[in-house]
Design an enzyme around this catalytic site. Sequence first.
Site, short mmCIF file in Angstrom:
data_model
loop_
_atom_site.label_atom_id
_atom_site.label_comp_id
_atom_site.label_asym_id
_atom_site.label_seq_id
_atom_site.Cartn_x
_atom_site.Cartn_y
_atom_site.Cartn_z
CD GLU A 168 -3.18 -0.90 2.11
OE1 GLU A 168 -3.08 -0.09 3.05
OE2 GLU A 168 -4.20 -1.61 1.93
CD GLU A 287 -3.75 -5.80 3.04
OE1 GLU A 287 -4.59 -5.13 3.66
OE2 GLU A 287 -2.53 -5.57 3.05
#
Length: 490
Positions: A168, A287
Site C-alpha cells: 500500500e 487484501e
Amino acid sequence: MPQTTLHLHTAHTIDTVDPRIFGGFLEHLGRAVYDGLVDPDSAAPRGWVMDALRPLKMTAMRYPGGNFVSGYHWEDGVGPKDQRPTMRDLAWQSIEPNRFGTDEFMDVCRDMDWTPMMSVNLGTGTPEEARNWLEYCNGPAGTKYADMRVANGHADPHDIKLWCLGNEMDGPWQLGHVPADQYAIRAQQAAKMMRDFDPTIEMVACGSCTTGIASYLEWDRTVLEYLGDYADHISIHRYVGNDDGDTPRYLAVTDSIDAQIEATDALCKFVQARKKTKKRATICFDEWNIWYRERGGDGRQQFAPHLLEEIYNVEDMLVAAGFLMSFVRNADSVKIANIAQIVNVIAPVMTRGDELFRQTIYWPFEMMTTRRDGKALRVATDGPSYDAGKAGQVPVTDSAAILGDGTVSVFVANRDLSKPHEVAVDLAGASLASVESAEVVAGPDPQAANSFENPDQIIKRPLDGVAIKDGVATFELPPLSFAALTFKLA
Ligand code: AHR
C-alpha cells in the site's frame, strides 16, 4: 416463490481457476501471530488453531504485512531468539519481540502446505535489503545471507517464489509513502536486483489500496508503465462494510468488486498495448475482507493487543462469498487473492485463551475452496433483480460456477432478506446426472453471528431437496443464504 435460472455451457469457460485465489494473509498485527497462530510467549505454533484453519486449504500465504512490513527489518526476525531485538512497531503502535520471523513462518507453511508469499519493506527499507532477504531465503549455501540461513538451521533454501514489492505504498498512512513515480523507481531497483539474483520468482507491484483514493488507477498506470516486465502482478485491496446499516445496498457490493477487477484488468491491457509487449500483468487481490467496525489501529505500545477483532454476521458471510465468487468469475485476470487476515485480526477464526470459534465468513471460504479445481464457467442469470439504492438494480442471486473433472460446481447466494428463492441450474454441453454434494449456510437474521458461547449458530448444513429432472437441477434457497453444490456429469 421467485425463481432464477442459471444458464451454463461447458464450452463457455473463462479460464482455469488459480488455486492461489484461496490465499490468506498473516500480519504482525494485534493477536494474529502472537496469541493467535502461535503461543504468545514461546512463539510455538498452536496445533489446535492450525487444525481449524486446515479445512480452508489456504494456498498463497502473504507475510509479514501489511502496514507492518513498511517498518520491518527482516534481520531482526532471524537467528537465536534470545538475541533478537524487541522493536516498536509504528504501523500499529505495538511492541514486536521478533520471536516469530522468516524461519518460523516457513516451518508453519510447510506444515500447512501454504505457499509463502513475502512482502518486502519498500517503506523504510532499501531495495538492497529486499535483495538480501531473497538471498537469505533462496540462495544456495556459500554466500553471506544464504550462510546465515544455514547457520540458523536451514541447510536447504526455502525457495520462495512469490514476492510483493512493498505494501500500500499509495496510502499516506504507509511508512515511507511516496508519490507513484518515486515508488516505481524504488520498486524497479528492488525488482531488478531480485530477479538478477533469482530469475524464477514472481513479483507483485503495489497498485491501488482502495477505489476511493484520489490516485486510483493513475497510480497503477504509472507503476506498471515504469516497472514493465518486472511486474508479474499488480496488487489491489478492498475492505467493505455496512456503515449505513443498509443491508440490500451492502449485499450488492459484490458488483463493485467485479467493477474494480475489470477496471484494473483494463488498465493492465492498456499498458500492455502501449508498451507493445506480450506480457500483461495480472491481478493479485492480496487484501480483501469486511472491515468497518473495529477500525482503530492504536496498540498503545502493548504486545499482542486486541486490534481489528471484527465479529462477522450473516450479511458479512454473504459479502465474503461475493468476493470469492467475483474472483472465480474473473479467473482470467485474478490469479492470486488473500483474505485479510486468518486469525483474530479481521479473521475467519477467533481465539480466547485455548478456546476458538469459526466466524460466519469461514463457511463460504471452506465451501468454495474444497470445490476449486477446474475452469470457471460464464453464468447467464435469468431472474428477478432488486433496487439496491446507490448500488442500482442488481440480481437477487449472485453466482459463479466451476467445471471440474466430470463435475460442475455451482455457487449461489440468495440476497433476499425475507423470501426463499427457487434456483434452476440449466447446463448445456453435458447433462447433470446426480448431486455429489450440496451445502448451505443461512440467516435469516442478517445480524446473527457466532461467538465463544454459541460457536455453531451459523454453520454450513446439508442442502436438502435438490432435484434433477431432464438434466435441469432445481433447489430452494432460504432467505439470506449461500449454497455450494457439486453435480456429477453424465
Ligand atoms: O489488513 C489490515 C491492514 O489493512 C493492512 O496492514 C494494510 O495493508 C491495510 O490497510
